[in-house]
Scaffold this motif. Sequence first.
Motif, PDB file in Angstrom:
ATOM      1  N   ALA A   1      44.520  42.737  41.197  1.00 38.42           N
ATOM      2  CA  ALA A   1      43.829  42.177  42.373  1.00 38.42           C
ATOM      3  C   ALA A   1      42.714  42.967  42.860  1.00 38.42           C
ATOM      4  N   THR A   2      41.677  42.593  42.379  1.00 46.30           N
ATOM      5  CA  THR A   2      40.434  43.220  42.549  1.00 46.30           C
ATOM      6  C   THR A   2      39.654  42.209  43.580  1.00 46.30           C
ATOM      7  N   LEU A   3      38.722  42.826  44.208  1.00 49.74           N
ATOM      8  CA  LEU A   3      37.984  42.030  45.138  1.00 49.74           C
ATOM      9  C   LEU A   3      37.056  41.054  44.317  1.00 49.74           C
ATOM     10  N   ASP A   4      36.536  41.713  43.228  1.00 49.22           N
ATOM     11  CA  ASP A   4      35.764  40.772  42.188  1.00 49.22           C
ATOM     12  C   ASP A   4      36.536  39.452  41.812  1.00 49.22           C
ATOM     13  N   VAL A   5      37.782  39.696  41.582  1.00 52.70           N
ATOM     14  CA  VAL A   5      38.635  38.777  41.043  1.00 52.70           C
ATOM     15  C   VAL A   5      38.897  37.746  42.206  1.00 52.70           C
ATOM     16  N   LEU A   6      39.111  38.363  43.269  1.00 51.72           N
ATOM     17  CA  LEU A   6      39.271  37.301  44.477  1.00 51.72           C
ATOM     18  C   LEU A   6      38.104  36.575  44.748  1.00 51.72           C
ATOM     19  N   ALA A   7      36.951  37.187  44.715  1.00 50.30           N
ATOM     20  CA  ALA A   7      35.632  36.706  44.891  1.00 50.30           C
ATOM     21  C   ALA A   7      35.468  35.189  43.888  1.00 50.30           C
ATOM     22  N   GLY A   8      35.953  35.762  42.565  1.00 55.11           N
ATOM     23  CA  GLY A   8      35.896  34.674  41.402  1.00 55.11           C
ATOM     24  C   GLY A   8      36.845  33.442  41.871  1.00 55.11           C
TER      25      GLY A   8
END
Length: 101
Positions: free
Chosen positions: A72-79
């Motif tokens: 659960a990373t910020l990059d994954v959330l942005a994706g």
Amino acid sequence: MDLQSAAQGFSVTQVLNRLAGEVGSRQWKKIAREIGLTDPEIDAIEDCERTNLHEKVYQTFRRWRMKKGRQATLDVLAGHLRAVKMTALAEKLEDLRNKNA
């Protein structure tokens, strides 16, 4: 960017709290499903927070972090946000993340 290491200027909680304030009432369930929450999980959030949209969204992000852990990373959330055509929200997240760097 790892959620744990994201917190230099703001805590991860603050980043997700601020992002939650940007999500509209017609967007939160779409986001919840995209990030992998089940309908019963979404219903449980809705039952606890019937009138408070901001808290529904924040609890959605919180539950996602608990389920996915290090994934659960910020990059994954942005994706995920981009995948459901919420580019402006993904950019807002990236702006918040970059303020932490």
